[in-house]
Design a protein around this motif. Sequence first.
Motif, short mmCIF file in Angstrom:
data_model
loop_
_atom_site.label_atom_id
_atom_site.label_comp_id
_atom_site.label_asym_id
_atom_site.label_seq_id
_atom_site.Cartn_x
_atom_site.Cartn_y
_atom_site.Cartn_z
N LYS A 123 39.97 26.35 44.06
CA LYS A 123 40.79 25.40 43.19
C LYS A 123 40.05 25.05 42.04
O LYS A 123 38.69 25.16 41.74
N GLN A 125 40.50 22.95 37.64
CA GLN A 125 41.38 22.38 36.83
C GLN A 125 41.66 23.41 35.69
O GLN A 125 40.35 24.07 35.32
N TYR A 126 42.66 23.32 34.96
CA TYR A 126 42.99 24.27 34.04
C TYR A 126 43.73 23.71 32.67
O TYR A 126 44.34 22.73 32.88
N ARG A 127 43.31 24.47 31.69
CA ARG A 127 43.99 23.81 30.32
C ARG A 127 44.60 25.19 29.72
O ARG A 127 43.88 26.10 29.59
N ALA A 140 48.11 21.19 30.99
CA ALA A 140 46.89 21.22 31.89
C ALA A 140 47.41 20.77 33.19
O ALA A 140 48.24 20.21 33.23
N GLY A 141 46.62 21.04 34.27
CA GLY A 141 46.76 20.68 35.71
C GLY A 141 45.97 21.12 36.67
O GLY A 141 44.85 21.53 36.20
N ASP A 142 46.30 21.33 37.90
CA ASP A 142 45.51 21.86 38.82
C ASP A 142 45.92 23.36 39.17
O ASP A 142 46.89 23.72 39.13
N TYR A 143 44.77 24.11 39.22
CA TYR A 143 45.01 25.70 39.68
C TYR A 143 44.58 25.91 41.26
O TYR A 143 43.62 25.10 41.54
N ASN A 190 50.74 19.86 39.15
CA ASN A 190 50.52 18.82 38.67
C ASN A 190 50.27 18.68 37.20
O ASN A 190 49.38 18.26 36.50
#
Length: 249
Positions: A123, A125-127, A140-143, A190
Amino acid sequence: MCHKLGFILLAFIVGAIWAQEQPYYLQQCPRDEAQINDCLRDSGNKLVHYLQKGVPELDIYEIEPVMIDEIGIVLGSGPDGYRALFRNIQAYGVSNITVTNIRSDLDSLQFQLTCEIPRIRVKAQYRSTGVLILVKASGAGDYWGEYEGVKAKIYFKAVANEGADGRTYLTTDSVKMDFNVKDIQMGVDNIANGNSVIQAALNLFINSNSQELLKEMKPALRTKLTLVIRNFMDRIFAKIPLDEWINLN
């Protein structure tokens, strides 16, 4: 009475020395070339088993999650090329690693390990910015990712140094690694702006091209993992003298 106390003291000293030479979390291997590789494999798997629970004697209390600060990928060029940055990456399941084969050269202290991990969960965070399958994919959100059937090869060369206690310890001189993954599932959740179209487009693209995405991520990921592996090896080697790995007599 004095003889009994002397015998008890001697037994305690011998027991303490034996415990030092034969730690419970490691199997000492003979130098015999016919046995060394299989023995090192079994010893490595024994150490992994105890590391999963933590080994206070090595100042290791937990080894998961494996942390990577960030990696990035670029798909396409120009102002609309897709770019994604993954940060605060946490990997779970790595400690279920099994060493399946070891090749060693004790004279040059070179080793090659073949390893398998059934499943790794990731898991982060990504942008992202740019265009993906005709959709503006900035957000942006959660990977999340699930990697099954992971196989890796790790090559390292070590050097021997004398420690402050007069015993010989190893440090890594160079480390290389490569890996492949049988099955991959991943996606994003998200989305920061709540755009369901972008999220659906990203997940469609990601799951339809997971191996290609891994191929793009692999150079950066391999570099980061090599550093993680090298740091962990040096941490272990600093605590375990060479004669606890291999009988040098």
